[in-house]
Design an enzyme around this catalytic site. Structure first.
Site, PDB file in Angstrom:
ATOM      1  N   SER A   1      -9.976  -0.703   6.591  1.00 10.26           N
ATOM      2  CA  SER A   1      -9.339  -0.566   5.276  1.00 10.26           C
ATOM      3  C   SER A   1      -8.664  -1.803   4.705  1.00 10.26           C
ATOM      4  O   SER A   1      -8.307  -1.802   3.529  1.00 10.26           O
ATOM      5  CB  SER A   1      -8.326   0.575   5.302  1.00 10.26           C
ATOM      6  OG  SER A   1      -9.013   1.784   5.186  1.00 10.26           O
TER       7      SER A   1
ATOM      8  N   LYS B   1       0.846  -1.201   0.000  1.00 12.19           N
ATOM      9  CA  LYS B   1       0.000   0.000   0.000  1.00 12.19           C
ATOM     10  C   LYS B   1       0.882   1.252   0.000  1.00 12.19           C
ATOM     11  O   LYS B   1       1.934   1.283   0.655  1.00 12.19           O
ATOM     12  CB  LYS B   1      -0.892  -0.028   1.249  1.00 12.19           C
ATOM     13  CG  LYS B   1      -1.957   1.053   1.290  1.00 12.19           C
ATOM     14  CD  LYS B   1      -2.840   0.891   2.524  1.00 12.19           C
ATOM     15  CE  LYS B   1      -3.972   1.899   2.553  1.00 12.19           C
ATOM     16  NZ  LYS B   1      -4.856   1.722   3.725  1.00 12.19           N
TER      17      LYS B   1
ATOM     18  N   SER C   1      -9.741   1.536   2.499  1.00  8.16           N
ATOM     19  CA  SER C   1      -8.900   2.352   1.643  1.00  8.16           C
ATOM     20  C   SER C   1      -7.812   1.569   0.910  1.00  8.16           C
ATOM     21  O   SER C   1      -7.221   2.090  -0.028  1.00  8.16           O
ATOM     22  CB  SER C   1      -8.233   3.465   2.472  1.00  8.16           C
ATOM     23  OG  SER C   1      -7.377   2.900   3.442  1.00  8.16           O
TER      24      SER C   1
END
Ligand code: GLN
Length: 475
Positions: free
Chosen positions: A165, A66, A141
């Site tokens: 997330s 990420k 996310s």
């Protein structure tokens, strides 16, 4: 998945070829799962591996990261304009650990800007698409991390989970995602959103891979004083089954607002666990209805303070404006942050301001304690060993459907944020489909009882076919 991949590599396969074919796929992909691919670094390391293969639990395994996790020499922009072009001079603890275990970092995945969102639509680099339906969001996310794994653009990835997330995109993309207990994984090198809520964790194609990744990344790191020593045992205890375990089913996690197809799939999963030898009972988490409000007050307040460092002087975008500090600061932040980040900085600053601090922030902290106690009671000795709920109340929604209405997006987090407030571990595993879209089952455990969470998830996965389904849009 990881095991087969490594068997292939050690049976004479080439890491360079494998990684080249992933890059080929990523380049042709319509998903926008990556912000950046680390082509030179990854291929160089793959060639080294092919010349002299090294040992390690993740030897030769390509992993996507990420964009909020620092990677030395590889752009880490949090999908924000303000950090575009930022190349960290150091690795996050989890990256050091992955490398020590022999993994190869292949790129950085798209996310909601600064991890603020549930759909990956707030990224400065445009939304990521759901591989099961390109018109839909992948969740957020960590949407890029999930879409990449679901579509075979990475065998495994890392995400971060402040209020869902990792679990939300795992659920929407039909893969496995684990949020570890607060403190089990070092946050050193994770760009902070709301420190007391977030953990880094794995997104994988199956439960065994999640256990393997946890063996690699968990444990104490002196640079994160909230991190603790890991007991490990995630892999060794993985195949113990669920016989004799009691699952609690929280009554507040069903009913109004939950898609009937999601409810049905979760009840089927509970029956399956019963067939496998577990028992279940209804339990209550009575403060659930206050969780969203408390979470968003805490998360926004902390974020407003954390994001103050992006002033264009210490960190972030430079616009060449050499005026007084106030003007420079304002211009840079006006240009560098997107609308959702600005909204949260404003609301968080308001909640922390004199006169409102007690009314909002302190009150939210008190509610947080009540929620934590709810979980401790439900999971106490003589209560349930684990809890089981839907991960998300609905399957993936359409791109654009909720983004103009932030409250409707926040509401989607109703079953994930209480877990972060309580600090307990939770996994999302695929448990069915609603009109062709994946549904996720959330299994929640006691603090630091990842071993039980993973064992239950493995038993369920082993007895069901959902993790084997492949999205239509995979190239
Ligand atoms: N959707 C939640 C939020 O926007 C959670 C995000 C996350 O876990 N980083 O805050």
């Amino acid at each position: 998945m990881i095991r087969e991949l490594q068997e292939g590599l050690f049976a004479g396969g080439s890491a360079e070829e494998m990684i080249n074919s992933l890059f080929e796929k990523i380049r042709r992909s319509r998903l926008n799962a990556y912000n950046h691919i680390a082509e030179d670094q990854a291929l160089e390391r793959a060639r080294e591996f092919d010349r002299a293969p090294w040992e390690g639990r993740l030897a030769g395994v390509p992993i996507a990261i990420k964009s909020s996790i620092s990677t030395k020499g590889i752009e880490t922009n949090c999908s924000s304009r303000i950090l575009s072009g930022y190349i960290p001079p150091y690795d996050a603890h989890v990256i050091e650990r992955l490398k020590e275990e022999g993994a190869i970092i292949i790129g950085k995945t798209n996310m909601d800007e600064f991890a603020m969102g549930t759909s990956t639509e707030t990224s400065y680099f445009g939304p990521t698409k759901n591989p099961w339906d390109l018109d839909r969001v992948p969740g957020g996310s960590s949407g890029g991390s999930a879409a990449a794994v679901a579509a075979g653009e990475a065998p495994a990835s890392l995400g971060s989970d402040t209020g869902g997330s990792i679990r939300c995109p795992a659920s929407f993309c039909g893969i496995v995602g684990l949020k570890p207990t607060y403190g089990l994984v070092s946050r050193y090198g994770l760009v902070s959103y709301a420190n007391s809520l977030e953990q880094i964790g794995p997104l994988t194609a199956n439960v065994e891979d999640a256990a393997l990744m946890m063996e690699a990344i968990s444990g104490h790191d002196p640079r994160d004083s909230t991190s603790v020593k890991s007991e490990g045992g995630y892999l060794s205890g993985l195949y113990g089954g669920v016989e004799g375990l009691t699952f609690g089913v929280p009554e507040e996690y069903f009913g109004e607002g939950v898609d009937p197809l999601v409810e049905e799939a979760v009840w089927d999963a509970i029956s399956k666990l019963e067939e496998l030898g577990a028992s279940w009972k209804m339990v209550s988490l009575p403060h659930t209805k206050y969780a969203l409000a408390a979470y968003y007050i805490i998360a926004m307040s902390v974020a407003s303070s954390n994001l103050a460092r992006f002033d264009g002087l210490r960190y972030g975008l430079r616009l060449g404006a050499d005026q007084d500090w106030h003007t420079t600061f304002s211009e840079i932040r006006a240009a560098g942050f997107g609308p959702e980040v600005k909204r949260r900085v404003l609301l968080g600053t308001y909640a922390l301001s004199a006169g409102y601090y007690g009314r909002y922030y302190l009150k939210a902290l008190k509610v947080r304690t009540l929620i934590k106690q709810d979980f401790e009671r439900a999971l106490s000795a003589g209560g349930a060993d684990l809890l089981v709920t839907p991960t998300m109340p609905v399957p993936a929604f359409k791109i654009g459907e909720r983004i103009e209405d932030p409250l409707s997006l926040y509401m989607a987090d109703v079953f994930t944020v209480p877990i972060n407030l309580a600090g307990v571990p939770a996994i999302s595993v695929p448990c069915g489909f609603a009109d062709g879209l994946p549904i996720g089952l959330q299994i929640i455990g006691r603090h630091f009882d990842e071993a039980a969470v993973l064992r239950a998830a493995e038993a369920y996965e082993d007895a069901t076919p959902y993790h084997e389904a492949v999205p239509k849009e995979v190239i």
